[in-house]
Design an enzyme around this catalytic site. Structure first.
Site, PDB file in Angstrom:
ATOM      1  CB  SER A 185      96.736  32.413  25.654  1.00 39.22           C
ATOM      2  OG  SER A 185      95.680  31.475  25.661  1.00 39.22           O
ATOM      3  CE1 TYR A 209      98.682  30.588  20.939  1.00 37.64           C
ATOM      4  CE2 TYR A 209      97.335  29.748  22.745  1.00 37.64           C
ATOM      5  CZ  TYR A 209      97.672  30.772  21.878  1.00 37.64           C
ATOM      6  OH  TYR A 209      97.022  31.978  21.960  1.00 37.64           O
ATOM      7  CE  LYS A 254     100.125  33.369  22.924  1.00 37.31           C
ATOM      8  NZ  LYS A 254     100.387  34.772  22.564  1.00 37.31           N
ATOM      9  CB  ALA A 271     104.997  25.347  26.418  1.00 43.09           C
TER      10      ALA A 271
HETATM   11  P1  NAP Z   1      95.162  36.671  14.375  1.00 40.71           P
HETATM   12  O1  NAP Z   1      93.878  37.321  13.976  1.00 40.71           O
HETATM   13  O2  NAP Z   1      95.575  35.414  13.713  1.00 40.71           O
HETATM   14  O3  NAP Z   1      96.334  37.739  14.275  1.00 40.71           O
HETATM   15  C1  NAP Z   1      97.664  37.381  14.558  1.00 40.71           C
HETATM   16  C2  NAP Z   1      98.558  38.555  14.258  1.00 40.71           C
HETATM   17  O4  NAP Z   1      99.910  38.183  14.571  1.00 40.71           O
HETATM   18  C3  NAP Z   1      98.526  38.952  12.795  1.00 40.71           C
HETATM   19  O5  NAP Z   1      98.491  40.351  12.686  1.00 40.71           O
HETATM   20  C4  NAP Z   1      99.857  38.410  12.253  1.00 40.71           C
HETATM   21  O6  NAP Z   1     100.378  39.233  11.223  1.00 40.71           O
HETATM   22  C5  NAP Z   1     100.732  38.531  13.468  1.00 40.71           C
HETATM   23  N1  NAP Z   1     101.909  37.691  13.378  1.00 40.71           N
HETATM   24  C6  NAP Z   1     101.973  36.331  13.306  1.00 40.71           C
HETATM   25  N2  NAP Z   1     103.250  35.947  13.216  1.00 40.71           N
HETATM   26  C7  NAP Z   1     104.013  37.069  13.228  1.00 40.71           C
HETATM   27  C8  NAP Z   1     105.407  37.316  13.168  1.00 40.71           C
HETATM   28  N3  NAP Z   1     106.282  36.315  13.080  1.00 40.71           N
HETATM   29  N4  NAP Z   1     105.839  38.602  13.230  1.00 40.71           N
HETATM   30  C9  NAP Z   1     104.971  39.618  13.311  1.00 40.71           C
HETATM   31  N5  NAP Z   1     103.623  39.448  13.360  1.00 40.71           N
HETATM   32  C10 NAP Z   1     103.166  38.185  13.323  1.00 40.71           C
HETATM   33  O7  NAP Z   1      95.129  36.308  15.931  1.00 40.71           O
HETATM   34  P2  NAP Z   1      94.520  37.069  17.197  1.00 40.71           P
HETATM   35  O8  NAP Z   1      93.435  36.231  17.699  1.00 40.71           O
HETATM   36  O9  NAP Z   1      94.288  38.499  16.917  1.00 40.71           O
HETATM   37  O10 NAP Z   1      95.757  36.876  18.194  1.00 40.71           O
HETATM   38  C11 NAP Z   1      96.533  37.950  18.679  1.00 40.71           C
HETATM   39  C12 NAP Z   1      97.250  37.485  19.938  1.00 40.71           C
HETATM   40  O11 NAP Z   1      96.280  37.126  20.934  1.00 40.71           O
HETATM   41  C13 NAP Z   1      98.131  36.260  19.737  1.00 40.71           C
HETATM   42  O12 NAP Z   1      99.311  36.376  20.490  1.00 40.71           O
HETATM   43  C14 NAP Z   1      97.268  35.125  20.288  1.00 40.71           C
HETATM   44  O13 NAP Z   1      98.027  34.034  20.721  1.00 40.71           O
HETATM   45  C15 NAP Z   1      96.571  35.844  21.429  1.00 40.71           C
HETATM   46  N6  NAP Z   1      95.325  35.185  21.856  1.00 40.71           N
HETATM   47  C16 NAP Z   1      94.259  35.050  21.009  1.00 40.71           C
HETATM   48  C17 NAP Z   1      93.117  34.422  21.460  1.00 40.71           C
HETATM   49  C18 NAP Z   1      91.904  34.224  20.592  1.00 40.71           C
HETATM   50  O14 NAP Z   1      90.965  33.505  21.005  1.00 40.71           O
HETATM   51  N7  NAP Z   1      91.821  34.836  19.403  1.00 40.71           N
HETATM   52  C19 NAP Z   1      93.066  33.934  22.760  1.00 40.71           C
HETATM   53  C20 NAP Z   1      94.162  34.073  23.589  1.00 40.71           C
HETATM   54  C21 NAP Z   1      95.288  34.713  23.127  1.00 40.71           C
HETATM   55  P3  NAP Z   1     100.684  38.698   9.724  1.00 40.71           P
HETATM   56  O15 NAP Z   1      99.418  38.035   9.249  1.00 40.71           O
HETATM   57  O16 NAP Z   1     101.035  39.954   9.013  1.00 40.71           O
HETATM   58  O17 NAP Z   1     101.839  37.753   9.848  1.00 40.71           O
END
Ligand code: NAP
Length: 244
Positions: free
Chosen positions: A139, A152, A156, A154
């Protein structure tokens, strides 16, 4: 031979967009989920009905045995692992004084140890193949730090360190390891933000909008492609210019 990609946390958001793109590009895709059985199954069904090769696998990436099983099952089903996308992650917002040990451990266990668990299990397979691509979703907060997101940020930042170290370790085996650092992306992870907070964020983004999950998927796909064969240990920011 058809290539195989595992996308952790691909029941929704960035992971789901990445799973769709890799399936459309001809990969066997493993859709991993932990809680969201229904959305993972629906996604897999709709892709299968369109003739794409996908399977679902439940695994909590924070649990070493479940992460190992995810890799083993994939190997059993498809015979090889070409791409591992470590996308699974959770967010937590609050002052450090409001972040208790349970919150901290949960964030670190999923966001950082989960990446370690999956990389460790996949590395052995990829070393045997003498090929593979690992892409970790970090991130921009891992680069700059976010106020009220100490744990969070830390976790990332840890993913960035892990990516750079593992890139050096696995390069002699023909394996690349890179990270993508998304900015603010339209997914359920940001659904808790108020309209005012979102507007304030968007005003600070030089390109004037949030990113889409597909825009992150495209960056991941590039890093997994042959066009990125000479790129390893790099951190690719996809943030609309928020961090330059
Ligand atoms: P999201 O829509 O909340 O999706 C998160 C995904 O992670 C879900 O499919 C969830 O699956 C899965 N997950 C959570 N805990 C898990 C575990 N213990 N084991 C396996 N799967 C798990 O979030 P997103 O925005 O798509 O985020 C995806 C990644 O991008 C994350 O690493 C996040 O930190 C990063 N990111 C996002 C943003 C943003 O603005 N959206 C920005 C920077 C980085 P289940 O629901 O099945 O548990």
């Amino acid at each position: 031979m058809k290539k195989t990609a595992i996308i952790t946390g691909s029941s929704k958001g960035i992971g789901a967009a990445t799973a769709i793109l890799f399936a459309q590009k001809g990969y066997n895709v493993v859709i991993n989920y932990n809680d969201s059985y229904e959305s993972a199954t629906l996604l897999a069904r709709s892709l299968s009905e369109n003739g794409f090769s996908v399977t679902t696998q439940k695994a909590n990436v924070a649990n070493r045995l479940e992460a190992e099983l995810l890799i083993k099952e994939t190997l059993y089903k498809f015979g090889r692992i070409d791409v591992l996308v470590n996308n699974a992650g959770v967010a937590f917002e609050g002052l450090i004084t409001q972040t208790d040990e349970v919150d901290y451990d949960r964030i670190m266990n999923i966001n950082l140890k989960g990446v370690f668990n999956c990389c460790k299990a996949a590395a052995q397979v990829m070393v045997n193949q003498q090929s593979g691509k690992i892409i970790n979703i970090s991130s921009m907060w891992g680069e700059t730090g976010a106020s009220c997101e100490v744990a969070y940020s830390a976790s990332k930042a840890g993913v960035i360190g892990l990516t750079k170290a593992l890139a050096k370790e696995l390069a002699p085996s023909g394996i690349t390891v890179n990270a993508v650092t998304p900015g603010i992306i339209e997914t359920s992870m940001n659904s808790n933000l108020s309209v005012e907070e979102l507007t304030e964020f968007v005003e600070s983004i030089p390109l004037g909008r949030m990113g889409t999950a597909d825009e992150i998927a495209q960056a991941v796909y590039f890093l997994a492609s042959e066009n990125a064969d000479y790129i390893t240990g790099q951190i690719l920011g996809v943030n609309g210019g928020y961090v330059i």
